[in-house]
Scaffold this motif. Structure first.
Motif, PDB file in Angstrom:
ATOM      1  N   SER A 179       0.824  -1.206   0.000  1.00 24.59           N
ATOM      2  CA  SER A 179       0.000   0.000   0.000  1.00 24.59           C
ATOM      3  C   SER A 179       0.862   1.261   0.000  1.00 24.59           C
ATOM      4  CB  SER A 179      -0.926   0.001   1.221  1.00 24.59           C
ATOM      5  OG  SER A 179      -0.168   0.098   2.415  1.00 24.59           O
ATOM      6  N   LYS A 180       0.263   2.349  -0.422  1.00 25.15           N
ATOM      7  CA  LYS A 180       0.983   3.620  -0.470  1.00 25.15           C
ATOM      8  C   LYS A 180       1.311   4.125   0.930  1.00 25.15           C
ATOM      9  CE  LYS A 180      -1.190   4.989  -4.837  1.00 25.15           C
ATOM     10  NZ  LYS A 180       0.015   4.775  -5.657  1.00 25.15           N
ATOM     11  N   SER A 181       0.415   3.888   1.882  1.00 30.14           N
ATOM     12  CA  SER A 181       0.685   4.343   3.247  1.00 30.14           C
ATOM     13  C   SER A 181       1.925   3.669   3.815  1.00 30.14           C
ATOM     14  CB  SER A 181      -0.536   4.060   4.138  1.00 30.14           C
ATOM     15  OG  SER A 181      -0.854   2.673   4.125  1.00 30.14           O
ATOM     16  N   CYS A 182       2.049   2.357   3.637  1.00 35.25           N
ATOM     17  CA  CYS A 182       3.244   1.651   4.099  1.00 35.25           C
ATOM     18  C   CYS A 182       4.490   2.149   3.363  1.00 35.25           C
ATOM     19  CB  CYS A 182       3.082   0.149   3.893  1.00 35.25           C
ATOM     20  SG  CYS A 182       1.914  -0.632   5.016  1.00 35.25           S
ATOM     21  N   PHE A 183       4.357   2.409   2.084  1.00 34.87           N
ATOM     22  CA  PHE A 183       5.495   2.883   1.289  1.00 34.87           C
ATOM     23  C   PHE A 183       6.034   4.197   1.837  1.00 34.87           C
ATOM     24  CE2 PHE A 183       7.001   5.532  -2.269  1.00 34.87           C
ATOM     25  CZ  PHE A 183       8.064   4.758  -2.705  1.00 34.87           C
ATOM     26  N   TYR A 184       5.172   5.138   2.131  1.00 33.63           N
ATOM     27  CA  TYR A 184       5.633   6.447   2.592  1.00 33.63           C
ATOM     28  C   TYR A 184       6.055   6.421   4.065  1.00 33.63           C
ATOM     29  CZ  TYR A 184       4.108   8.486  -1.799  1.00 33.63           C
ATOM     30  OH  TYR A 184       3.987   8.792  -3.133  1.00 33.63           O
ATOM     31  N   VAL A 185       5.402   5.600   4.873  1.00 32.71           N
ATOM     32  CA  VAL A 185       5.756   5.524   6.294  1.00 32.71           C
ATOM     33  C   VAL A 185       7.107   4.842   6.480  1.00 32.71           C
ATOM     34  CG1 VAL A 185       5.173   4.433   8.495  1.00 32.71           C
ATOM     35  CG2 VAL A 185       3.410   5.631   7.180  1.00 32.71           C
ATOM     36  N   PHE A 186       7.297   3.681   5.844  1.00 35.07           N
ATOM     37  CA  PHE A 186       8.513   2.902   6.046  1.00 35.07           C
ATOM     38  C   PHE A 186       9.678   3.375   5.176  1.00 35.07           C
ATOM     39  CE2 PHE A 186       5.337  -0.022   7.737  1.00 35.07           C
ATOM     40  CZ  PHE A 186       5.969  -0.465   8.889  1.00 35.07           C
ATOM     41  N   ASN A 187       9.472   4.376   4.383  1.00 39.61           N
ATOM     42  CA  ASN A 187      10.573   4.957   3.621  1.00 39.61           C
ATOM     43  C   ASN A 187      10.817   6.396   4.056  1.00 39.61           C
ATOM     44  OD1 ASN A 187      11.636   3.064   1.373  1.00 39.61           O
ATOM     45  ND2 ASN A 187       9.427   2.789   1.265  1.00 39.61           N
ATOM     46  N   PHE A 188      10.024   7.307   3.543  1.00 39.63           N
ATOM     47  CA  PHE A 188      10.307   8.730   3.709  1.00 39.63           C
ATOM     48  C   PHE A 188      10.029   9.250   5.114  1.00 39.63           C
ATOM     49  CE2 PHE A 188       9.070   8.117  -0.820  1.00 39.63           C
ATOM     50  CZ  PHE A 188      10.339   8.251  -1.351  1.00 39.63           C
TER      51      PHE A 188
END
Length: 316
Positions: A251-260
């Motif tokens: 998901s996009k939420s996981c992508f942005y939380v666990f990266n940026f």
């Protein structure tokens, strides 16, 4: 390599779900714009710190590395915004995904350097021993190798439809990401050895602030990096899923939380804690005793300055 790719055809769009999915202009562009502003601010802050220290002959290259990391992330977000506006551009998707995996490597290296300084100060017989020094250098040299492996496998994977080649490329990517996860654990090993082993009489101090504060900073930063690397490795080790059936970690939420988001927290910790002051060591430190060199010299100069000047004896 170019002729090989041309013979293979492509590039072909991915048929499996990836972290963050395909970006959309209505959702990803505003989010990326917010992170873009934050990274620009941190880039300006770290470059300002680096230049001010340089003018005072206070050499701290790690501030420059943090600036380089921010610039890499700015490029990553710009590519993702452009990809959101050109979703069918496969080459653009390749570049965006490569930068997502490449940028954080500088922070991994910074954590190892900081933890190594703690180990050398607290346990000099281990920290300055040739075996750990050479071993750490070898691990540094493997970082570019892991990055090259990921880039090569990513590019080859989208230029072929051969399932065996794609499977081999995935194995290469998993090996590289697993190594990066192991590398992020190295600072915790350094800190544990420095703190848990019996205290030595010849331990040194360096920089400003207490050693406990330095340990907390490196531990927190390393744990967040382990979380970033662990999430990427875990998501990639999971069985591939079709684009129409992504998992929760795609998901996009996981992508942005666990990266940026985690990276911004790491930048906040390292920048606002002023590691340029806390972890500064004398230039040319290569052996035990060098960390205290500047401190002892400054102490001698202070003593000499406050010593009363003997009055000349009068002539008879």
């Amino acid at each position: 390599m170019l002729s090989f790719l041309q013979k293979r055809g492509g590039p072909y769009p991915s048929t499996t779900a990836g972290l963050g999915g395909v970006p959309s202009n209505d959702l990803d562009t505003p989010v990326c714009a917010v992170f873009l502003v934050l990274y620009i601010c941190f880039a300006a802050t770290n470059m300002t710190i680096f230049q001010k220290n340089r003018r005072r002959n206070h050499k701290f290259v790690l501030s420059g590395m943090m600036f380089g990391f921010c610039m890499a992330r700015i490029t990553t977000l710009v590519l993702r915004i452009v990809w959101a506006n050109r979703q069918r551009n496969v080459r653009l998707a390749i570049a965006a995904n490569i930068f997502v995996n490449a940028g954080i490597l500088l922070i991994y290296i910074i954590n190892v350097i900081l933890s190594q300084r703690i180990l050398r100060a607290k346990q000099p017989q281990i920290g300055w021993h040739p075996i750990p020094r050479i071993g750490t250098k070898v691990l540094y040299y493997l970082i570019p190798g892991a990055l090259i492996m990921v880039i090569t496998a990513t590019v080859v994977q989208v230029y072929t439809q051969n399932p065996d080649v794609r499977s081999s490329c995935r194995d290469v990517q998993l090996a590289a990401m697993t190594y990066l996860l192991v590398f992020t654990c190295l600072p915790l090993i350094h800190v544990a050895a420095a703190v848990l082993l019996p205290r030595r009489q010849d331990e040194e101090t360096f920089g400003e602030g207490s050693m406990m504060a330095k340990v907390v900073i490196v531990t927190l930063s390393s744990c967040m990096c382990i979380l970033v690397a662990g999430f990427k490795a875990g998501a990639n080790w999971s069985a591939p899923r079709q684009l129409s059936n992504p998992a929760w970690y795609h998901s996009k939420s996981c992508f942005y939380v666990f990266n940026f988001m985690l990276e911004i927290l790491i930048l906040c910790l390292l920048t606002f804690s002023r590691i340029d002051k806390r972890f500064h060591i004398p230039n040319g430190s290569t052996k035990h005793g060098d960390y205290s060199r500047t401190r002892s010299e400054a102490s001698d100069e202070t003593k000499a300055a406050v010593e009363p000047i003997a009055e000349p004896k009068g002539q008879a």
